[in-house]
Design an enzyme around this catalytic site. Structure first.
Site, mmCIF file in Angstrom:
data_model
loop_
_atom_site.group_PDB
_atom_site.id
_atom_site.type_symbol
_atom_site.label_atom_id
_atom_site.label_comp_id
_atom_site.label_asym_id
_atom_site.label_seq_id
_atom_site.Cartn_x
_atom_site.Cartn_y
_atom_site.Cartn_z
ATOM 1 N N ARG A 146 -9.493 11.467 -39.846
ATOM 2 C CA ARG A 146 -9.317 11.478 -41.302
ATOM 3 C C ARG A 146 -9.521 10.067 -41.868
ATOM 4 O O ARG A 146 -10.140 9.879 -42.917
ATOM 5 C CB ARG A 146 -7.924 12.033 -41.643
ATOM 6 C CG ARG A 146 -7.716 12.496 -43.059
ATOM 7 C CD ARG A 146 -7.347 11.388 -44.005
ATOM 8 N NE ARG A 146 -6.315 10.543 -43.418
ATOM 9 C CZ ARG A 146 -6.170 9.253 -43.683
ATOM 10 N NH1 ARG A 146 -6.967 8.637 -44.531
ATOM 11 N NH2 ARG A 146 -5.213 8.540 -43.088
ATOM 12 N N SER A 194 -11.807 -1.047 -40.808
ATOM 13 C CA SER A 194 -12.010 0.248 -40.145
ATOM 14 C C SER A 194 -13.506 0.574 -40.141
ATOM 15 O O SER A 194 -14.197 0.338 -41.140
ATOM 16 C CB SER A 194 -11.254 1.358 -40.880
ATOM 17 O OG SER A 194 -9.895 1.024 -40.977
ATOM 18 N N GLN A 209 22.375 25.471 -37.510
ATOM 19 C CA GLN A 209 22.259 25.213 -38.960
ATOM 20 C C GLN A 209 21.783 23.797 -39.277
ATOM 21 O O GLN A 209 21.031 23.587 -40.222
ATOM 22 C CB GLN A 209 23.597 25.483 -39.649
ATOM 23 C CG GLN A 209 23.797 26.962 -39.919
ATOM 24 C CD GLN A 209 24.979 27.236 -40.820
ATOM 25 O OE1 GLN A 209 25.754 26.338 -41.147
ATOM 26 N NE2 GLN A 209 25.137 28.482 -41.226
ATOM 27 N N MET A 210 22.243 22.820 -38.471
ATOM 28 C CA MET A 210 21.823 21.443 -38.785
ATOM 29 C C MET A 210 20.317 21.278 -38.586
ATOM 30 O O MET A 210 19.648 20.541 -39.319
ATOM 31 C CB MET A 210 22.618 20.434 -37.956
ATOM 32 C CG MET A 210 23.944 20.077 -38.598
ATOM 33 S SD MET A 210 24.673 18.594 -37.929
ATOM 34 C CE MET A 210 25.449 19.268 -36.483
ATOM 35 N N GLU A 223 -4.561 0.427 -47.725
ATOM 36 C CA GLU A 223 -4.938 0.816 -49.099
ATOM 37 C C GLU A 223 -3.801 0.538 -50.083
ATOM 38 O O GLU A 223 -3.581 1.287 -51.032
ATOM 39 C CB GLU A 223 -5.407 2.274 -49.140
ATOM 40 C CG GLU A 223 -6.548 2.493 -48.151
ATOM 41 C CD GLU A 223 -7.532 3.552 -48.548
ATOM 42 O OE1 GLU A 223 -7.572 3.906 -49.737
ATOM 43 O OE2 GLU A 223 -8.287 3.993 -47.673
ATOM 44 N N GLY A 224 -3.094 -0.566 -49.834
ATOM 45 C CA GLY A 224 -1.966 -0.965 -50.680
ATOM 46 C C GLY A 224 -0.670 -0.458 -50.076
ATOM 47 O O GLY A 224 -0.487 0.755 -49.947
HETATM 48 C C1 LIG Z 1 -4.799 0.905 -39.620
HETATM 49 C C2 LIG Z 1 -5.272 -0.060 -40.678
HETATM 50 C C3 LIG Z 1 -6.554 0.074 -41.202
HETATM 51 C C4 LIG Z 1 -7.015 -0.821 -42.174
HETATM 52 N N1 LIG Z 1 -8.311 -0.705 -42.649
HETATM 53 C C5 LIG Z 1 -8.780 -1.608 -43.551
HETATM 54 C C6 LIG Z 1 -10.151 -1.554 -44.012
HETATM 55 O O1 LIG Z 1 -10.929 -0.667 -43.626
HETATM 56 N N2 LIG Z 1 -10.584 -2.508 -44.876
HETATM 57 C C7 LIG Z 1 -9.761 -3.507 -45.340
HETATM 58 O O2 LIG Z 1 -10.215 -4.327 -46.112
HETATM 59 N N3 LIG Z 1 -8.467 -3.580 -44.922
HETATM 60 C C8 LIG Z 1 -7.957 -2.664 -44.036
HETATM 61 N N4 LIG Z 1 -6.651 -2.732 -43.601
HETATM 62 C C9 LIG Z 1 -5.807 -3.831 -44.082
HETATM 63 C C10 LIG Z 1 -4.761 -3.359 -45.084
HETATM 64 O O3 LIG Z 1 -5.345 -2.922 -46.269
HETATM 65 C C11 LIG Z 1 -3.769 -4.524 -45.305
HETATM 66 O O4 LIG Z 1 -3.089 -4.671 -44.069
HETATM 67 C C12 LIG Z 1 -2.798 -4.250 -46.417
HETATM 68 O O5 LIG Z 1 -3.427 -4.336 -47.666
HETATM 69 C C13 LIG Z 1 -1.605 -5.222 -46.411
HETATM 70 O O6 LIG Z 1 -2.032 -6.533 -46.318
HETATM 71 P P1 LIG Z 1 -1.387 -7.505 -45.201
HETATM 72 O O7 LIG Z 1 -1.457 -6.805 -43.887
HETATM 73 O O8 LIG Z 1 -2.062 -8.827 -45.303
HETATM 74 O O9 LIG Z 1 0.144 -7.634 -45.585
HETATM 75 P P2 LIG Z 1 0.781 -8.618 -46.695
HETATM 76 O O10 LIG Z 1 0.033 -8.528 -47.971
HETATM 77 O O11 LIG Z 1 0.985 -9.953 -46.098
HETATM 78 O O12 LIG Z 1 2.204 -7.923 -46.886
HETATM 79 C C14 LIG Z 1 3.283 -8.096 -45.960
HETATM 80 C C15 LIG Z 1 4.533 -7.465 -46.579
HETATM 81 O O13 LIG Z 1 4.839 -8.117 -47.799
HETATM 82 C C16 LIG Z 1 4.916 -7.160 -48.851
HETATM 83 N N5 LIG Z 1 4.374 -7.727 -50.093
HETATM 84 C C17 LIG Z 1 3.176 -8.340 -50.294
HETATM 85 N N6 LIG Z 1 3.024 -8.680 -51.579
HETATM 86 C C18 LIG Z 1 4.162 -8.274 -52.223
HETATM 87 C C19 LIG Z 1 4.617 -8.309 -53.577
HETATM 88 N N7 LIG Z 1 3.859 -8.826 -54.568
HETATM 89 N N8 LIG Z 1 5.839 -7.810 -53.854
HETATM 90 C C20 LIG Z 1 6.609 -7.253 -52.886
HETATM 91 N N9 LIG Z 1 6.234 -7.181 -51.602
HETATM 92 C C21 LIG Z 1 5.020 -7.672 -51.266
HETATM 93 C C22 LIG Z 1 4.067 -5.981 -48.386
HETATM 94 O O14 LIG Z 1 4.494 -4.768 -48.995
HETATM 95 C C23 LIG Z 1 4.332 -5.982 -46.890
HETATM 96 O O15 LIG Z 1 5.512 -5.274 -46.628
HETATM 97 C C24 LIG Z 1 -6.164 -1.850 -42.641
HETATM 98 C C25 LIG Z 1 -4.870 -1.964 -42.115
HETATM 99 C C26 LIG Z 1 -4.414 -1.083 -41.142
HETATM 100 C C27 LIG Z 1 -3.035 -1.238 -40.589
#
Ligand SMILES: Cc1cc2nc3c(=O)[nH]c(=O)nc-3n(C[C@H](O)[C@H](O)[C@H](O)COP(=O)(O)OP(=O)(O)OC[C@H]3O[C@@H](n4cnc5c(N)ncnc54)[C@H](O)[C@@H]3O)c2cc1C
Length: 384
Positions: A84, A158, A280-281, A364-365
């Site tokens: 997916r 990916s 039940q649980m 994706e956020g």
């Molecule tokens: C399986 C997988 C597939 C992926 N595929 C792709 C892909 O195809 N292309 C691509 O470009 N990326 C891809 N990614 C990357 C993914 O989009 C990022 O990992 C994601 O956007 C988070 O960024 P980061 O890992 O740098 O974490 P960070 O941005 O460093 O975040 C770390 C933590 O801090 C929190 N945080 C950050 N900013 C804030 C804020 N303003 N307020 C509160 N909390 C905050 C976040 O919620 C998180 O909990 C993939 C990641 C995974 C795990």
């Protein structure tokens, strides 16, 4: 309001379910262990029309509505999150983004080939120092006559090692933050485009391909621009609006798979002289799982239906992604628990669902970022 699927949507659901349960689910564990899925499955996805599902027919697509597309993601996600995930990137992030932002020439050259699976797409946004904070990206695009030179490093991409074409985001002026971000369609055979497998072993999505992409004076012609200079942030976010619907629907599929696995297990295993299903649980846990899965499905179908009606759905899609991924995460945790020690081994599928679902809350956020998007719409925060 009509909560029934149309005859066409029901037919598509049955077709996708049969494919996913017969040709994907039986092999998902093996692919997870091999850390790769066979190329044959991509060929089958193309044959079934999935890779071009929501694309217009004139560009090689099937013209599916978004509800149908969500149903396809859900059924395939119920069987295998790596499969997916492949589709969500190839179709949701790449093809749909080219459909929205590409020139006629770009659309005609790429979309039919992407829909036929002749070429594979990846979406290169994330960097070592720029994940959630896209505007701080360090990759640069420097104009050189009719060309641009791309430099920088992308991680977690990916499909990155198998892709023929990459949507690459780089800044034409880093001082402009997100207003400098620019999108390019880059052939992965371009000089200066280097890629390798990500280091370490992923928690889930182990059959997916995740790459590090290094751009070293990667030279692309100005015709590779997707949108205009400085429009890349909008391009990236527009793509995520499509992609997040796929993630939400995939999460509904995982939650449903947790229910399926629990029904199978709990109605067979006996303790204290009766079936686990008769406690039940246990019934309460299953009822909660069902209600949350239904709520997640409704949010997802609602976002898809609004998209079909041409309404801007950033908030609704974020709400669906946020709720569905967290509900599926709770479902997977409960499913492992309800299987007892059996859920703790790879002999039962719930272990894989539990590992896979964590990624849904990150890519994706992240869930926090979805909350920020929703709050921004509600409260008008973050607008300067
Ligand atoms: C399986 C997988 C597939 C992926 N595929 C792709 C892909 O195809 N292309 C691509 O470009 N990326 C891809 N990614 C990357 C993914 O989009 C990022 O990992 C994601 O956007 C988070 O960024 P980061 O890992 O740098 O974490 P960070 O941005 O460093 O975040 C770390 C933590 O801090 C929190 N945080 C950050 N900013 C804030 C804020 N303003 N307020 C509160 N909390 C905050 C976040 O919620 C998180 O909990 C993939 C990641 C995974 C795990």
């Amino acid at each position: 309001m009509d909560f029934q699927l149309s005859p066409l949507q029901k037919e598509l659901q049955a077709r996708m379910r049969a494919f996913a349960q017969n040709e994907v689910a039986p092999f998902a564990r093996q692919w997870d262990e091999n850390r790769a899925m066979p190329r044959e499955i991509i060929r089958r996805l193309a044959e079934l029309g999935v890779l071009g599902g929501p694309l217009p027919r004139e560009y090689g697509g099937q013209g599916w509505d978004y509800v149908s597309t969500a149903i396809a993601y859900e059924e395939i996600g119920r069987a295998c999150s790596s499969t997916r995930g492949f589709i969500a990137v190839h179709l949701g992030l790449v093809s749909m983004c080219i459909k929205d932002w590409g020139t006629e020439e770009q659309k005609r050259a790429l979309l039919p080939r992407l829909a036929r699976g002749e070429i594979i797409g990846c979406y290169a946004l994330t960097e070592p120092n720029a994940g959630s904070d896209v505007g701080s990206m360090e990759s640069t695009a420097t104009r050189d006559g009719d060309h641009y030179l791309l430099n920088g490093t992308k991680i977690w991409i990916s499909n990155g090692n198998i892709a023929d074409v990459a949507l690459v985001f780089a800044s034409v002026d880093r001082s402009l933050k997100h207003r400098g971000v620019t999108a390019f369609i880059v052939e992965t055979s371009a000089p200066g485009f280097h890629r390798e497998k990500m280091e370490g072993q992923e928690l889930g999505h182990r059959a997916s391909d995740h790459a590090v992409i290094r751009l070293q004076n990667c030279r692309v012609h100005k015709s590779a621009l997707l949108g205009k200079e400085g429009e890349g942030f909008k391009v990236a976010m527009g793509a995520l609006d499509h992609g997040r619907l796929g993630v939400a629907a995939g999460a509904v599929g995982v939650a449903q798979a947790c229910i399926d696995a629990c029904v199978e297990f709990l109605t067979k295993r006996q303790q204290f002289g009766q079936r686990l299903a008769d406690f039940q649980m246990v019934q309460q846990a299953m009822a909660d799982m069902f209600v949350e899965t239904e709520a997640a499905r409704l949010l997802t179908y609602k976002a898809a239906a609004l998209k079909d009606a041409g309404v801007r759905t950033t908030s609704e899609t974020s709400a669906a992604k946020l709720y569905a991924t967290e509900a599926a995460s709770r479902a997977a945790s409960k499913a492992v628990f309800l299987h007892g020690s059996y859920g703790y081994t790879n002999l039962y599928p719930v272990e894989r669902y539990y590992r896979d679902i964590k990624g849904f809350e990150i890519y994706e956020g992240t869930s926090f970022i979805q909350r920020i998007i929703i709050a921004r719409d509600l409260l008008g925060t973050g607008k300067k």
